[in-house]
Design a protein around this motif. Structure first.
Motif, PDB file in Angstrom:
ATOM      1  N   VAL A   1       0.859  -1.184   0.000  1.00  0.00           N
ATOM      2  CA  VAL A   1       0.000   0.000   0.000  1.00  0.00           C
ATOM      3  C   VAL A   1       0.896   1.234   0.000  1.00  0.00           C
ATOM      4  CG1 VAL A   1      -1.912   1.230   1.081  1.00  0.00           C
ATOM      5  CG2 VAL A   1      -1.714  -1.252   1.387  1.00  0.00           C
ATOM      6  N   GLY A   2       0.670   2.117  -0.947  1.00  0.00           N
ATOM      7  CA  GLY A   2       1.410   3.373  -1.033  1.00  0.00           C
ATOM      8  C   GLY A   2       0.665   4.461  -0.281  1.00  0.00           C
ATOM      9  N   THR A   3       1.191   4.789   0.907  1.00  0.00           N
ATOM     10  CA  THR A   3       0.671   5.951   1.644  1.00  0.00           C
ATOM     11  C   THR A   3       1.830   6.938   1.736  1.00  0.00           C
ATOM     12  OG1 THR A   3       1.231   4.736   3.667  1.00  0.00           O
ATOM     13  CG2 THR A   3      -1.086   4.739   3.010  1.00  0.00           C
ATOM     14  N   ASP A   4       2.511   7.093   0.602  1.00  0.00           N
ATOM     15  CA  ASP A   4       3.762   7.845   0.600  1.00  0.00           C
ATOM     16  C   ASP A   4       3.598   9.263   0.064  1.00  0.00           C
ATOM     17  OD1 ASP A   4       3.219   6.564  -1.812  1.00  0.00           O
ATOM     18  OD2 ASP A   4       5.315   6.263  -2.352  1.00  0.00           O
ATOM     19  N   GLY A   5       2.411   9.842   0.277  1.00  0.00           N
ATOM     20  CA  GLY A   5       2.248  11.269   0.046  1.00  0.00           C
ATOM     21  C   GLY A   5       2.085  11.678  -1.406  1.00  0.00           C
ATOM     22  N   HIS A   6       1.998  12.986  -1.612  1.00  0.00           N
ATOM     23  CA  HIS A   6       1.590  13.476  -2.941  1.00  0.00           C
ATOM     24  C   HIS A   6       2.607  13.196  -4.042  1.00  0.00           C
ATOM     25  CE1 HIS A   6       3.936  16.785  -1.376  1.00  0.00           C
ATOM     26  NE2 HIS A   6       3.970  17.342  -2.562  1.00  0.00           N
ATOM     27  N   ARG A   7       3.879  13.011  -3.667  1.00  0.00           N
ATOM     28  CA  ARG A   7       4.856  12.671  -4.720  1.00  0.00           C
ATOM     29  C   ARG A   7       5.069  11.168  -4.779  1.00  0.00           C
ATOM     30  NH1 ARG A   7       7.781  17.181  -2.684  1.00  0.00           N
ATOM     31  NH2 ARG A   7       7.405  18.999  -4.002  1.00  0.00           N
ATOM     32  N   SER A   8       4.101  10.392  -4.444  1.00  0.00           N
ATOM     33  CA  SER A   8       4.178   8.940  -4.261  1.00  0.00           C
ATOM     34  C   SER A   8       5.031   8.185  -5.291  1.00  0.00           C
ATOM     35  CB  SER A   8       2.756   8.374  -4.291  1.00  0.00           C
ATOM     36  OG  SER A   8       2.788   6.974  -4.320  1.00  0.00           O
ATOM     37  N   ALA A   9       6.083   7.533  -4.782  1.00  0.00           N
ATOM     38  CA  ALA A   9       6.895   6.676  -5.649  1.00  0.00           C
ATOM     39  C   ALA A   9       6.129   5.403  -6.001  1.00  0.00           C
ATOM     40  CB  ALA A   9       8.201   6.325  -4.932  1.00  0.00           C
ATOM     41  N   VAL A  10       5.257   4.967  -5.094  1.00  0.00           N
ATOM     42  CA  VAL A  10       4.450   3.773  -5.373  1.00  0.00           C
ATOM     43  C   VAL A  10       3.507   4.064  -6.550  1.00  0.00           C
ATOM     44  CG1 VAL A  10       2.692   2.217  -4.443  1.00  0.00           C
ATOM     45  CG2 VAL A  10       4.587   2.960  -2.992  1.00  0.00           C
ATOM     46  N   ARG A  11       2.885   5.226  -6.511  1.00  0.00           N
ATOM     47  CA  ARG A  11       1.956   5.583  -7.598  1.00  0.00           C
ATOM     48  C   ARG A  11       2.701   5.607  -8.935  1.00  0.00           C
ATOM     49  NH1 ARG A  11       0.510  10.757  -6.134  1.00  0.00           N
ATOM     50  NH2 ARG A  11       2.087  11.551  -7.538  1.00  0.00           N
ATOM     51  N   GLU A  12       3.880   6.192  -8.902  1.00  0.00           N
ATOM     52  CA  GLU A  12       4.665   6.269 -10.137  1.00  0.00           C
ATOM     53  C   GLU A  12       5.038   4.861 -10.613  1.00  0.00           C
ATOM     54  OE1 GLU A  12       8.018   8.881  -9.728  1.00  0.00           O
ATOM     55  OE2 GLU A  12       8.771   8.241 -11.697  1.00  0.00           O
ATOM     56  N   ALA A  13       5.396   4.009  -9.651  1.00  0.00           N
ATOM     57  CA  ALA A  13       5.849   2.657 -10.004  1.00  0.00           C
ATOM     58  C   ALA A  13       4.741   1.821 -10.636  1.00  0.00           C
ATOM     59  CB  ALA A  13       6.391   1.952  -8.761  1.00  0.00           C
ATOM     60  N   ILE A  14       3.496   2.085 -10.263  1.00  0.00           N
ATOM     61  CA  ILE A  14       2.407   1.299 -10.868  1.00  0.00           C
ATOM     62  C   ILE A  14       1.805   2.015 -12.071  1.00  0.00           C
ATOM     63  CG2 ILE A  14       1.831  -0.013  -8.792  1.00  0.00           C
ATOM     64  CD1 ILE A  14      -0.491   1.939  -8.295  1.00  0.00           C
ATOM     65  N   GLY A  15       2.480   3.077 -12.490  1.00  0.00           N
ATOM     66  CA  GLY A  15       2.093   3.732 -13.739  1.00  0.00           C
ATOM     67  C   GLY A  15       0.808   4.536 -13.666  1.00  0.00           C
ATOM     68  N   GLN A  16       0.458   4.965 -12.431  1.00  0.00           N
ATOM     69  CA  GLN A  16      -0.754   5.780 -12.319  1.00  0.00           C
ATOM     70  C   GLN A  16      -0.427   7.262 -12.533  1.00  0.00           C
ATOM     71  OE1 GLN A  16      -4.355   5.344 -11.469  1.00  0.00           O
ATOM     72  NE2 GLN A  16      -3.526   3.734 -12.736  1.00  0.00           N
ATOM     73  N   PRO A  17      -1.136   7.919 -13.432  1.00  0.00           N
ATOM     74  CA  PRO A  17      -0.939   9.365 -13.579  1.00  0.00           C
ATOM     75  C   PRO A  17      -1.555  10.104 -12.389  1.00  0.00           C
ATOM     76  CG  PRO A  17      -2.747   8.618 -14.973  1.00  0.00           C
ATOM     77  CD  PRO A  17      -2.173   7.384 -14.317  1.00  0.00           C
ATOM     78  N   PHE A  18      -1.330  11.390 -12.305  1.00  0.00           N
ATOM     79  CA  PHE A  18      -1.899  12.180 -11.203  1.00  0.00           C
ATOM     80  C   PHE A  18      -2.439  13.478 -11.810  1.00  0.00           C
ATOM     81  CE2 PHE A  18      -1.069  13.671  -6.585  1.00  0.00           C
ATOM     82  CZ  PHE A  18      -2.183  12.972  -6.131  1.00  0.00           C
TER      83      PHE A  18
END
Ligand SMILES: Cc1cc2nc3c(=O)[nH]c(=O)nc-3n(C[C@H](O)[C@H](O)[C@H](O)COP(=O)(O)OP(=O)(O)OC[C@H]3O[C@@H](n4cnc5c(N)ncnc54)[C@H](O)[C@@H]3O)c2cc1C
Length: 505
Positions: A172-189
């Motif tokens: 679970v990525g709860t790593d804030g607005h610059r989330s590395a987890v989000r980037e790693a799973i290819g989710q745009p913001f």
């Protein structure tokens, strides 16, 4: 970053591969990560919490407003009263000049806004998570993540430069607005910047303001002062004529000047322990779940600080995901339960984005047309009780309901208020422990009871209404109605209990 990490070292430290599989790795020990990790540990799921900072707790704080629904969630974890002791409460929430909302009408044990620094929320959540056995790894930064059908490998770097690869069944990525987890799973913001160049300061004041929260805007400037209750005050301000980058130097004189112009006095502010500029974005990830990886909190959505929604919304995300993930990891629920996290929380994130963005746009309205809209909105909310109730329900988080299956009882998906129970407990006391709570008329008897443990530790706690209510209610661990029926017999209730993890409700 997606799929690019190879787990090799930086050359500075040594490389390590952790062959053991973690059940869940939570990345980021902000409020969302701390609450989620604690919930998983409480349910008996081994959980590791990675945090890149040396230690999360500092005297720097961002959020300072804790709304009623968040206090209810904390109450369900036995933390609300301790948090209340750290701050002050306000019962009027000022939106624009001459428009404020009366929180005393809220149908909640907490009919107010608690003003307390974010670090107090984190301190309590961290203490709980440690007590429940969460494995903390500070100074550990997620660098890359690769997932497959059975889990995910994550590459991390620790404070001494050592790199390592860990494997987890879920991340679970709860790593804030610059989330590395989000980037790693290819989710745009996707989204936009709403306000540039807000400033923040934590200061002492020579003269005490008349209320816990003082806020006003005059001409091109806006300022707000909130009392943390411990002698420190949070100042937030904005000057339309001085919009500068976040790294532009900020000194106390500028803070004083804007405050004087907006509020008529700077209250003799001195001894700033923290000064900072920031800009505010409105963004949301389209998918909160990709395979075995989830996003929660600021990693999933960010919005303007208006209405104080960010931390509150992230904590509700965590409360929604925790019990579902625990049930799936423990083999009690099918994987499809996890899809309800997106179905329930994404629309709430979107609604919060819309309402907090709308507030900012109206508050900073300059054109005559927008000012006219603001006047109409203010008049409407002031005059019409339904508009006031709706605004209150949204801002405090008490008004959201989750989608219910077709034909379900009208209560399914709604938030359950704190009710007194025949046992002498309140509902949010009965929810402590992370189990469902079944409330039935006393005549409906079930084979298991509230004291069940061991093999029954995932069965609902059974409680009865104090009065002669005929509705049977199955309440989820996050305080929403999973199932309800009027005049149900024990067989129907047993069937609902057996199906409680099939879908969310
Ligand atoms: C001025 C201001 C006022 C605000 N006021 C309010 C308010 O009144 N009410 C409210 O509800 N919200 C408010 N907010 C928003 C609130 O602060 C955030 O929404 C909240 O902190 C988000 O919590 P989180 O747990 O999602 O993320 P964060 O608190 O951002 O925590 C993320 C954590 O992840 C760690 N991390 C990041 N990357 C990695 C990595 N690669 N590996 C390991 N760890 C990593 C970070 O170090 C951090 O500790 C405010 C924000 C600001 C800026």
């Amino acid at each position: 970053m997606s799929g690019t990490g190879n787990g090799t070292g930086t050359g500075k430290g040594t490389d390590r591969t952790d062959r053991s599989t973690h059940a869940v790795i939570v990345v980021g020990a902000g409020p969302a990560g701390l609450l989620l990790a604690g919930d998983l540990a409480e349910a008996g799921v081994p959980v590791t919490l990675l945090e890149k900072r040396p230690h999360k707790i500092s005297n720097l704080s961002r959020a300072f407003g804790v709304h009623a629904r968040t206090l209810e969630q904390l109450d369900a974890r036995g933390l609300a009263d301790d948090l209340l002791a750290t701050g002050s409460t306000i019962t009027q929430l000022r939106l624009f000049r001459r428009l404020s909302l009366d929180l005393t009408t809220l149908p909640s044990r907490f009919p107010f806004l608690l003003i307390t620094p974010q670090y107090e929320v984190e301190r309590l959540l961290e203490r709980r998570a440690r007590r429940l056995g969460v494995r903390f790894q500070y100074e550990t930064e997620l660098l890359a993540l690769r997932q497959d059908a059975d889990g995910a490998d994550i590459d991390v770097r620790t404070g001494d430069g050592t790199t390592a690869t860990h494997r987890a069944a879920y991340v679970v990525g709860t790593d804030g607005h610059r989330s590395a987890v989000r980037e790693a799973i290819g989710q745009p913001f996707p989204g936009v910047s709403v306000i540039t160049s807000l400033f923040l300061a934590d200061v002492r004041l020579a003269e005490k303001p008349g209320s816990v929260l003082t806020v006003d805007g005059v001409g091109d400037v806006f300022a707000m002062i909130a009392s943390f209750g411990d002698g420190w005050y949070r100042v937030m301000g904005w000057n339309r004529r001085n919009e500068v980058p976040d790294d532009h130097p900020l000194d106390l004189d500028e803070v004083k000047d804007v405050t004087r112009r907006a509020l008529g006095t700077d209250y003799g502010m001195h001894d700033a322990r923290w000064l900072s500029r920031f800009h505010s974005d409105e963004r949301q990830a389209p998918e909160y779940r990709v395979g075995r990886v989830f996003l929660a909190g600021d990693a999933a959505h960010v919005h303007s600080p208006a209405g104080g929604q960010g931390m509150n919304t992230g904590l509700q995300d965590a409360a929604n995901l925790g019990w579902k993930l625990a049930a799936v990891v423990k083999g009690q629920a099918p994987d499809s339960l996890l899809d309800t996290y997106q179905a329930e929380r994404h629309p709430v994130g979107k609604a919060v984005l819309r309402s907090s963005g709308g507030l900012v746009r109206l508050a900073r309205a300059q054109s005559p047309a927008l000012r006219a809209v603001r006047a109409v909105v203010s008049a409407l909310v002031k005059a019409a009780a339904p508009a006031r109730t709706k605004a209150l329900a949204q801002i405090t988080g008490t008004g959201y309901r989750y989608p219910a299956p077709r034909g379900a009882h009208r209560l399914v998906g709604t938030r359950v208020p704190d009710v007194a129970l025949r046992s002498g407990n309140r509902l949010y006391e009965a929810l402590r422990g992370g189990r469902h709570v079944l409330i039935t008329p006393p005549a409906v008897r079930l084979p298991h009871d509230a004291t069940a443990d061991g093999e029954h530790d995932s069965l609902p706690v059974v409680e009865h209404w104090t009065g002669d209510r005929r509705t049977a209610l199955l309440v989820r661990p996050d305080g929403y109605v999973a199932w309800a029926a009027d005049d149900a017999d024990a067989t129907a209730v047993e069937a609902a209990v057996a199906a409680r993890f099939i879908t969310a409700n």
